[in-house]
Motif scaffolding. Structure first.
Motif, PDB file in Angstrom:
ATOM      1  N   VAL A   1      11.803  -7.801  -1.812  1.00 52.13           N
ATOM      2  CA  VAL A   1      10.796  -8.769  -2.085  1.00 52.13           C
ATOM      3  C   VAL A   1       9.363  -8.544  -1.847  1.00 52.13           C
ATOM      4  CG1 VAL A   1      10.063 -11.018  -1.592  1.00 52.13           C
ATOM      5  CG2 VAL A   1      12.318 -10.736  -1.857  1.00 52.13           C
ATOM      6  N   PHE A   2       9.375  -8.017  -0.546  1.00 45.57           N
ATOM      7  CA  PHE A   2       7.873  -7.228  -0.186  1.00 45.57           C
ATOM      8  C   PHE A   2       7.599  -5.956  -0.905  1.00 45.57           C
ATOM      9  CE2 PHE A   2       5.891  -3.755   1.861  1.00 45.57           C
ATOM     10  CZ  PHE A   2       4.603  -4.310   2.278  1.00 45.57           C
ATOM     11  N   ASN A   3       8.548  -5.099  -1.302  1.00 45.89           N
ATOM     12  CA  ASN A   3       8.150  -3.861  -1.970  1.00 45.89           C
ATOM     13  C   ASN A   3       7.785  -4.405  -3.359  1.00 45.89           C
ATOM     14  OD1 ASN A   3       8.548  -0.887  -2.349  1.00 45.89           O
ATOM     15  ND2 ASN A   3      10.073  -1.835  -4.003  1.00 45.89           N
ATOM     16  N   ASP A   4       8.319  -5.344  -3.901  1.00 43.03           N
ATOM     17  CA  ASP A   4       8.031  -5.766  -5.364  1.00 43.03           C
ATOM     18  C   ASP A   4       6.668  -6.249  -5.296  1.00 43.03           C
ATOM     19  OD1 ASP A   4      10.177  -4.981  -6.249  1.00 43.03           O
ATOM     20  OD2 ASP A   4      11.226  -6.904  -6.724  1.00 43.03           O
ATOM     21  N   LEU A   5       6.282  -7.218  -4.319  1.00 41.23           N
ATOM     22  CA  LEU A   5       5.041  -7.893  -4.097  1.00 41.23           C
ATOM     23  C   LEU A   5       3.850  -6.856  -3.902  1.00 41.23           C
ATOM     24  CD1 LEU A   5       5.982 -10.838  -1.952  1.00 41.23           C
ATOM     25  CD2 LEU A   5       5.312 -10.979  -4.282  1.00 41.23           C
ATOM     26  N   TYR A   6       4.182  -6.015  -3.101  1.00 43.93           N
ATOM     27  CA  TYR A   6       3.103  -4.923  -2.627  1.00 43.93           C
ATOM     28  C   TYR A   6       2.722  -4.032  -4.053  1.00 43.93           C
ATOM     29  CZ  TYR A   6       0.679  -1.270  -0.088  1.00 43.93           C
ATOM     30  OH  TYR A   6       0.000  -0.430   0.472  1.00 43.93           O
ATOM     31  N   ARG A   7       3.830  -3.536  -4.518  1.00 46.84           N
ATOM     32  CA  ARG A   7       3.634  -2.752  -5.741  1.00 46.84           C
ATOM     33  C   ARG A   7       2.774  -3.488  -6.858  1.00 46.84           C
ATOM     34  NH1 ARG A   7       6.233   2.153  -5.772  1.00 46.84           N
ATOM     35  NH2 ARG A   7       7.858   2.547  -4.301  1.00 46.84           N
TER      36      ARG A   7
ATOM     37  N   GLU B   1      -1.241  -4.340   6.539  1.00 50.14           N
ATOM     38  CA  GLU B   1      -1.757  -3.765   7.569  1.00 50.14           C
ATOM     39  C   GLU B   1      -0.777  -3.163   8.394  1.00 50.14           C
ATOM     40  OE1 GLU B   1      -4.426  -4.126  11.565  1.00 50.14           O
ATOM     41  OE2 GLU B   1      -4.516  -5.770  10.254  1.00 50.14           O
ATOM     42  N   LEU B   2      -0.447  -1.816   8.256  1.00 53.14           N
ATOM     43  CA  LEU B   2       0.571  -1.052   8.919  1.00 53.14           C
ATOM     44  C   LEU B   2       0.336  -0.831  10.536  1.00 53.14           C
ATOM     45  CD1 LEU B   2       3.597  -0.137   8.650  1.00 53.14           C
ATOM     46  CD2 LEU B   2       2.481   2.048   8.253  1.00 53.14           C
ATOM     47  N   CYS B   3       1.090  -1.590  11.295  1.00 58.42           N
ATOM     48  CA  CYS B   3       0.786  -1.451  13.038  1.00 58.42           C
ATOM     49  C   CYS B   3       1.784  -0.820  13.635  1.00 58.42           C
ATOM     50  CB  CYS B   3       0.082  -2.601  13.321  1.00 58.42           C
ATOM     51  SG  CYS B   3      -0.224  -2.807  15.103  1.00 58.42           S
ATOM     52  N   PRO B   4       1.967   0.207  14.243  1.00 58.19           N
ATOM     53  CA  PRO B   4       2.991   0.430  15.198  1.00 58.19           C
ATOM     54  C   PRO B   4       3.595  -0.478  15.862  1.00 58.19           C
ATOM     55  CG  PRO B   4       1.059   2.519  15.131  1.00 58.19           C
ATOM     56  CD  PRO B   4       0.701   1.107  14.552  1.00 58.19           C
ATOM     57  N   GLN B   5       4.862  -0.351  16.355  1.00 62.61           N
ATOM     58  CA  GLN B   5       5.380  -1.320  17.047  1.00 62.61           C
ATOM     59  C   GLN B   5       4.914  -1.645  18.310  1.00 62.61           C
ATOM     60  OE1 GLN B   5       9.709  -1.283  18.423  1.00 62.61           O
ATOM     61  NE2 GLN B   5       9.935  -2.577  16.270  1.00 62.61           N
TER      62      GLN B   5
ATOM     63  N   ARG C   1      -1.253 -11.789   3.172  1.00 59.67           N
ATOM     64  CA  ARG C   1      -1.461 -10.430   3.929  1.00 59.67           C
ATOM     65  C   ARG C   1      -0.328 -10.431   5.047  1.00 59.67           C
ATOM     66  NH1 ARG C   1      -4.692  -9.573   8.614  1.00 59.67           N
ATOM     67  NH2 ARG C   1      -5.398  -7.494   8.856  1.00 59.67           N
ATOM     68  N   ILE C   2       0.213  -9.390   5.351  1.00 61.09           N
ATOM     69  CA  ILE C   2       1.222  -9.211   6.378  1.00 61.09           C
ATOM     70  C   ILE C   2       0.872  -8.003   7.467  1.00 61.09           C
ATOM     71  CG2 ILE C   2       2.714  -7.932   4.752  1.00 61.09           C
ATOM     72  CD1 ILE C   2       5.021  -8.952   6.332  1.00 61.09           C
ATOM     73  N   VAL C   3       0.915  -8.312   8.658  1.00 61.26           N
ATOM     74  CA  VAL C   3       0.640  -7.462   9.809  1.00 61.26           C
ATOM     75  C   VAL C   3       2.082  -6.926  10.223  1.00 61.26           C
ATOM     76  CG1 VAL C   3      -0.610  -6.623  11.699  1.00 61.26           C
ATOM     77  CG2 VAL C   3      -1.751  -8.233  10.072  1.00 61.26           C
TER      78      VAL C   3
END
Length: 235
Positions: free
Chosen positions: A86-92, A99-103, A73-75
């Protein structure tokens, strides 16, 4: 005698356990502790939750860690960049949770954890999909979203100089998330380019006091290379 210096990155991160929540400083490529990431890869820890501003570039640093498949998991605030394949492939492929979090919210959640604040209200994200399934209320005539503090098991930060007590000075904007992550973590490991004698650092220039730093290593100390770490992880 207080001495937080560790001889190498491998020993400084050898006790990271499976399932740990690990914050890694950096903004884009600035302030990323790549030597500590290599050591984290070599540690073999799995099912990690990664907290960072972005999700890595190309196949080094954060991306190299993600490529091992050990991050469950990544926040983060900016998971998509032109070279974040790399992230794009793993997520798809459904192999990593996001978990998308505003900066600003991410920084404040970390700061709250360090200050002992359990949660806070913010207008950021109100009325958007980011507020779904979260408590909201109106305060002062403005919609607000309840956000919880984000405590870390480990914080990996990159600084410019440090002393054996763990006091840190950063290089300009390379500090970014380092200071708030250091306060939010149960154990902070810092990588510095120079270890200086006590009394050398100007107290007014110290950004992370040693009370928030548990281990300190000097960049260039014995550690597996990124290629060796990744090869071992994928073997």
């Amino acid at each position: 005698m207080i001495d937080k210096y560790w001889p190498d990155t491998a020993s400084a991160l050898a006790d990271v356990s499976d399932g740990a929540v690990v914050g890694i400083g950096g903004f884009g490529n600035a302030g990323v502790p790549e030597d500590l990431i290599d050591a984290l890869i070599a540690s073999g820890a799995r099912e990690l939750t990664l907290v960072s501003n972005n999700a890595g570039n190309a196949e080094i640093g954060l991306a190299a860690l993600l490529k091992t498949g050990r991050v469950a998991r990544i926040v983060c605030s900016f998971p998509r960049q032109p070279d974040s394949w790399v992230f794009n492939d793993l997520y798809r492929q459904g192999r990593i949770e996001l978990e998308l979090c505003p900066q600003g919210t991410l920084a404040e959640r970390l700061r709250a954890a360090g200050a002992g604040i359990g949660a806070f209200y913010t207008p950021t994200g109100y009325g958007t999909p980011l507020a779904q399934h979260k408590e909201t209320r109106e305060i002062g005539g403005r919609g607000q979203v309840l956000e919880y503090a984000l405590p870390l098991d480990y914080a990996l930060v990159k600084a410019e100089r440090g002393d054996r007590w763990g006091n840190l000075v950063y290089r300009r904007l390379a500090r970014n998330f380092g200071p708030v992550m250091a306060t939010a973590a149960r154990r902070t490991v810092a990588s510095v380019s120079e270890l200086v004698p006590l009394g050398t650092l100007d107290p007014e220039a110290i950004v992370s006091p040693g009370i928030y730093v548990d281990r300190l290593v000097v960049r260039g100390a014995a550690a597996p290379s990124a290629a060796e770490s990744l090869a071992g992880a994928l073997a």
